[in-house]
Scaffold this active site. Sequence first.
Site, PDB file in Angstrom:
ATOM      1  N   LYS A  30      46.544  77.959  34.054  1.00 19.80           N
ATOM      2  CA  LYS A  30      46.648  79.189  35.918  1.00 19.80           C
ATOM      3  C   LYS A  30      47.376  78.827  36.105  1.00 19.80           C
ATOM      4  CE  LYS A  30      43.009  75.759  37.922  1.00 19.80           C
ATOM      5  NZ  LYS A  30      41.265  75.851  37.820  1.00 19.80           N
ATOM      6  N   ARG A  46      31.324  78.122  45.892  1.00 20.81           N
ATOM      7  CA  ARG A  46      32.959  78.945  46.283  1.00 20.81           C
ATOM      8  C   ARG A  46      32.224  80.416  45.288  1.00 20.81           C
ATOM      9  NH1 ARG A  46      38.112  76.569  43.086  1.00 20.81           N
ATOM     10  NH2 ARG A  46      36.883  76.666  41.656  1.00 20.81           N
ATOM     11  N   ARG A  63      36.666  72.498  30.275  1.00 17.43           N
ATOM     12  CA  ARG A  63      37.630  72.600  30.898  1.00 17.43           C
ATOM     13  C   ARG A  63      38.494  72.305  31.322  1.00 17.43           C
ATOM     14  NH1 ARG A  63      32.974  75.204  33.578  1.00 17.43           N
ATOM     15  NH2 ARG A  63      34.344  74.684  35.593  1.00 17.43           N
ATOM     16  N   TYR A 118      68.686  67.262  59.653  1.00 18.18           N
ATOM     17  CA  TYR A 118      68.133  67.717  60.723  1.00 18.18           C
ATOM     18  C   TYR A 118      67.395  66.675  61.496  1.00 18.18           C
ATOM     19  CZ  TYR A 118      69.079  72.055  58.410  1.00 18.18           C
ATOM     20  OH  TYR A 118      69.033  73.387  58.167  1.00 18.18           O
ATOM     21  N   HIS A 141      30.650  74.678  38.061  1.00 19.28           N
ATOM     22  CA  HIS A 141      31.935  73.650  37.968  1.00 19.28           C
ATOM     23  C   HIS A 141      31.752  72.702  39.607  1.00 19.28           C
ATOM     24  CE1 HIS A 141      36.251  73.014  38.880  1.00 19.28           C
ATOM     25  NE2 HIS A 141      36.468  73.673  40.258  1.00 19.28           N
ATOM     26  N   CYS A 157      66.227  69.081  53.318  1.00 18.96           N
ATOM     27  CA  CYS A 157      66.229  70.583  53.573  1.00 18.96           C
ATOM     28  C   CYS A 157      66.090  71.387  52.409  1.00 18.96           C
ATOM     29  CB  CYS A 157      67.495  70.604  53.760  1.00 18.96           C
ATOM     30  SG  CYS A 157      68.687  69.096  55.213  1.00 18.96           S
ATOM     31  N   ASP A 162      67.173  73.352  51.218  1.00 15.13           N
ATOM     32  CA  ASP A 162      67.767  73.484  49.167  1.00 15.13           C
ATOM     33  C   ASP A 162      68.254  72.011  49.298  1.00 15.13           C
ATOM     34  OD1 ASP A 162      67.812  76.162  49.779  1.00 15.13           O
ATOM     35  OD2 ASP A 162      68.882  75.779  51.244  1.00 15.13           O
TER      36      ASP A 162
HETATM   37  C1  LIG Z   1      41.060  74.825  37.557  1.00 17.58           C
HETATM   38  C2  LIG Z   1      40.001  74.758  37.041  1.00 17.58           C
HETATM   39  C3  LIG Z   1      39.913  73.624  35.835  1.00 17.58           C
HETATM   40  C4  LIG Z   1      41.093  72.410  35.184  1.00 17.58           C
HETATM   41  O1  LIG Z   1      40.292  71.702  36.386  1.00 17.58           O
HETATM   42  P1  LIG Z   1      41.333  70.373  36.244  1.00 17.58           P
HETATM   43  O2  LIG Z   1      40.765  69.193  37.513  1.00 17.58           O
HETATM   44  O3  LIG Z   1      42.354  70.290  36.543  1.00 17.58           O
HETATM   45  O4  LIG Z   1      40.651  69.576  34.978  1.00 17.58           O
HETATM   46  C5  LIG Z   1      38.385  73.852  35.302  1.00 17.58           C
HETATM   47  N1  LIG Z   1      37.363  74.703  35.599  1.00 17.58           N
HETATM   48  C6  LIG Z   1      37.275  75.833  36.743  1.00 17.58           C
HETATM   49  C7  LIG Z   1      36.762  76.637  37.113  1.00 17.58           C
HETATM   50  C8  LIG Z   1      38.892  75.374  37.330  1.00 17.58           C
HETATM   51  O5  LIG Z   1      39.189  76.336  38.136  1.00 17.58           O
END
Ligand SMILES: *Cc1c(COP(=O)(O)O)cnc(C)c1O
Length: 373
Positions: free
Chosen positions: A40, A138, A222, A264, A167, A311, A313
Amino acid sequence: MNKIGYRPTWAEVNLANIAYNINSIRKIVPEETEILATVKADAYGHGLIPVSKKLISLGIKYLGVASIDEAITLRHAGIKSSILVLGGIFLKDCPAIIDYGLAQTVFSEEIAAGLNAQASKKRKPVKIHIKIDTGMGRIGIWHKDALTFVKAVNKLAYLKIEGIFTHLSSADSDADFTRRQISLFKELLKKIDCCGISIPLKHAANSLGMVNFKSSHFNLIRPGIVIYGLYPQRALNIKIKPVLSLKTKVVYLKKVPGGRSISYNKTYVTKRKTVIAVLPVGYGDGYPRALSNKAEVIIKGRRVKVVGRVCMDQTMVDAGSVKNLSVGDEVTLIGQDKNSFVSAEELAALSDTICYEIVCGLGNRIPRVYLNK
Ligand SMILES: *Cc1c(COP(=O)(O)O)cnc(C)c1O
């Protein structure tokens, strides 16, 4: 791919290090454990398509994205692998899941019914992964309500429950809470099993869970951040190599006496005669403004300090200690140059964030250059 234009600020993405990191991941999980690689947010800023193609060449069968749009980008690039959309969708989006042959994360009856209706209309079963909330708070259905939900969803003829997952919220900060999340998930799996519902893929582990909690492996993991060679926290027990380096070139050298203010708000005033190098990179590229007067960059193998405010850029560094410096010389903002190294983790600590935000934040203005060495 993007080419380096007139402004010489670019990110090098070394795909060979992705291979190294995947190999390290495979060493710490049982052989039969499958990997869903999280790609992602443009593969954490590394480039969705080149990274995904590399992962597929390494035998990765599952990709995880945040949105349908990211998945469609992959499909348009000719990628035919299983793609799981990890985020929530709206009812109107259900046709796209079926048209693009995606797997969707499901945690509401409305979306389950919507997907089933569309799949039935198109005579094409749709894969789903049911998301369980065991404490992340979540998306996901609360674990206590999950059995009823799974039973209901299992009755929908065109839904194929390919997976079920949860998760971890605190694998870096609360081991007891993490173990509780894992055991709540395990209890649920047992109940589902007892009802005679069989779900092929069960998963819970992000990178931290994967390394620190073997009980979170189930039969699919994951990982995200460690694929990119970054540690979600210090001292994780896995050998990885950072994939991305951020580079630029000195655009201007300015000899200054002591007492000169830089950038700045005059937050930095030179203490003595020195040379200020101006770099064509700034917070408009995702190099955080919070690094003002804090970060170091590497020039000719030497670490030198960012002085004054970063800054939009441009960024200034005190290059007085670098010998034989010329306009056009290469500067490393993230990565290795000779014996010096600046990590994304270091920049994250200095700007009070996590390394994820550093790499994801690198903007479109920075061309990604792909290497394989
Ligand atoms: C982003 C994400 C992961 C990966 O997490 P890391 O900390 O980058 O390993 C795994 N599961 C879900 C649902 C995520 O959104």
